[in-house]
Design a protein around this motif. Structure first.
Motif, PDB file in Angstrom:
ATOM      1  N   LEU A  10       0.819  -1.217   0.000  1.00  0.00           N
ATOM      2  CA  LEU A  10       0.000   0.000   0.000  1.00  0.00           C
ATOM      3  C   LEU A  10       0.851   1.265   0.000  1.00  0.00           C
ATOM      4  O   LEU A  10       0.519   2.231  -0.677  1.00  0.00           O
ATOM      5  CB  LEU A  10      -0.953   0.008   1.196  1.00  0.00           C
ATOM      6  N   ALA A  13       1.908   1.832  -3.498  1.00  0.00           N
ATOM      7  CA  ALA A  13       0.809   2.329  -4.342  1.00  0.00           C
ATOM      8  C   ALA A  13       0.510   3.797  -4.030  1.00  0.00           C
ATOM      9  O   ALA A  13       0.287   4.611  -4.933  1.00  0.00           O
ATOM     10  CB  ALA A  13      -0.436   1.474  -4.142  1.00  0.00           C
ATOM     11  N   MET A  69       2.453 -12.298  -1.899  1.00  0.00           N
ATOM     12  CA  MET A  69       1.145 -12.557  -1.272  1.00  0.00           C
ATOM     13  C   MET A  69       0.341 -13.614  -2.017  1.00  0.00           C
ATOM     14  O   MET A  69      -0.427 -14.347  -1.399  1.00  0.00           O
ATOM     15  CB  MET A  69       0.321 -11.256  -1.208  1.00  0.00           C
ATOM     16  N   LEU A  73      -1.992 -16.534  -0.434  1.00  0.00           N
ATOM     17  CA  LEU A  73      -3.458 -16.408  -0.461  1.00  0.00           C
ATOM     18  C   LEU A  73      -4.111 -17.513  -1.285  1.00  0.00           C
ATOM     19  O   LEU A  73      -5.286 -17.430  -1.630  1.00  0.00           O
ATOM     20  CB  LEU A  73      -3.852 -15.030  -1.003  1.00  0.00           C
ATOM     21  N   GLY A  93      -1.776  -3.589 -13.250  1.00  0.00           N
ATOM     22  CA  GLY A  93      -0.497  -3.189 -12.644  1.00  0.00           C
ATOM     23  C   GLY A  93       0.641  -3.345 -13.633  1.00  0.00           C
ATOM     24  O   GLY A  93       1.476  -2.448 -13.788  1.00  0.00           O
ATOM     25  N   MET A  96       0.437  -0.628 -16.148  1.00  0.00           N
ATOM     26  CA  MET A  96       0.971   0.632 -15.601  1.00  0.00           C
ATOM     27  C   MET A  96       2.502   0.634 -15.629  1.00  0.00           C
ATOM     28  O   MET A  96       3.140   1.653 -15.932  1.00  0.00           O
ATOM     29  CB  MET A  96       0.536   0.823 -14.141  1.00  0.00           C
ATOM     30  N   MET A  97       3.084  -0.503 -15.302  1.00  0.00           N
ATOM     31  CA  MET A  97       4.549  -0.585 -15.252  1.00  0.00           C
ATOM     32  C   MET A  97       5.151  -0.441 -16.641  1.00  0.00           C
ATOM     33  O   MET A  97       6.160   0.229 -16.829  1.00  0.00           O
ATOM     34  CB  MET A  97       4.957  -1.913 -14.600  1.00  0.00           C
ATOM     35  N   ILE A 145      -6.748   0.871  -7.454  1.00  0.00           N
ATOM     36  CA  ILE A 145      -6.908   1.005  -6.000  1.00  0.00           C
ATOM     37  C   ILE A 145      -8.355   0.675  -5.592  1.00  0.00           C
ATOM     38  O   ILE A 145      -8.579  -0.040  -4.619  1.00  0.00           O
ATOM     39  CB  ILE A 145      -6.487   2.408  -5.524  1.00  0.00           C
ATOM     40  N   ALA A 148      -8.822  -3.138  -6.179  1.00  0.00           N
ATOM     41  CA  ALA A 148      -8.016  -3.963  -5.271  1.00  0.00           C
ATOM     42  C   ALA A 148      -8.531  -3.889  -3.839  1.00  0.00           C
ATOM     43  O   ALA A 148      -8.552  -4.885  -3.126  1.00  0.00           O
ATOM     44  CB  ALA A 148      -6.557  -3.511  -5.331  1.00  0.00           C
ATOM     45  N   ARG A 152     -12.118  -7.915  -2.145  1.00  0.00           N
ATOM     46  CA  ARG A 152     -12.331  -9.032  -1.215  1.00  0.00           C
ATOM     47  C   ARG A 152     -13.731  -9.024  -0.611  1.00  0.00           C
ATOM     48  O   ARG A 152     -14.155  -9.988   0.012  1.00  0.00           O
ATOM     49  CB  ARG A 152     -11.253  -9.031  -0.129  1.00  0.00           C
TER      50      ARG A 152
END
Ligand code: HEM
Length: 154
Positions: A10, A13, A69, A73, A93, A96-97, A145, A148, A152
């Motif tokens: 986080l 980000a 992660m 997970l 992501g 974006m990179m 954001i 993400a 959940r």
């Protein structure tokens, strides 16, 4: 383990997306309205020089902590695997990179060189390209954001 990976993820980000938000919505209009190109273009070069170091650090941190992660997970596939929001995050992501790396190795490199040779026309064109791509990455970053952090609970 997740309790270490999530805050690092986080922070990365926040630094990357928050930096783009500040540069685009706050700095850009102020610099544009108060400085001449021969002042603003070297200023932007110096700003990017500092900011992009943090973006590289954020990019590596996001990949390492995110990749760390996923197995914890339950992996990418199967019934116990991560939710669809993580798949979307990974995809956007990486997008974006790639956009950032394109900016870093193409228009930013050109901006630096043209500022060095005081070629304000080319420098201005390079900055215009960077501006468009930073806006694109900012929008994708904000979307990631939202996806993400809410995923959940879907
Ligand atoms: C590209 C590689 C990336 C991978 C592999 C990755 C992976 C992950 C994983 C596995 C989680 C935990 C999800 C959960 O527990 O539901 C997560 C959370 C999160 N990620 Fe990523 N991520 C990546 C990139 C990004 C990017 C680029 C951003 C933002 C621009 C981002 C923002 C977030 C946010 C906001 C959370 C939510 C944390 C929470 O609500 O606890 N991620 N990520």
């Amino acid at each position: 383990m997740i309790s270490i990976a999530i805050p690092l993820h986080l922070l990365a980000a926040v630094i990357w997306v928050g930096g783009m938000f500040f540069a685009y919505l706050i700095l850009r209009p102020v610099v544009g309205s108060s400085l001449k190109p021969e002042q603003s273009l070297p200023l932007w070069t110096a700003i990017f020089e500092r900011f992009f170091k943090w973006v590289w650090l954020s990019l590596i941190t996001l990949l390492v902590t995110g990749g760390w992660m996923i197995p914890a997970l339950g992996g990418m596939g199967g019934i116990n695997g991560v939710g669809i929001h993580v798949h979307i995050m990974l995809l956007l992501g990486i997008f974006m990179m790639l956009i950032f790396m394109h900016v870093f190795f193409n228009p930013y490199k050109k901006l630096k060189n043209s500022v060095l040779y005081q070629d304000w026309i080319t420098a201005g064109e390079s900055l215009a390209k960077i501006r468009k791509l930073v806006l694109l990455n900012l929008i994708i970053g904000l979307v990631v954001i939202v996806i993400a952090s809410s995923g959940r609970y879907w």
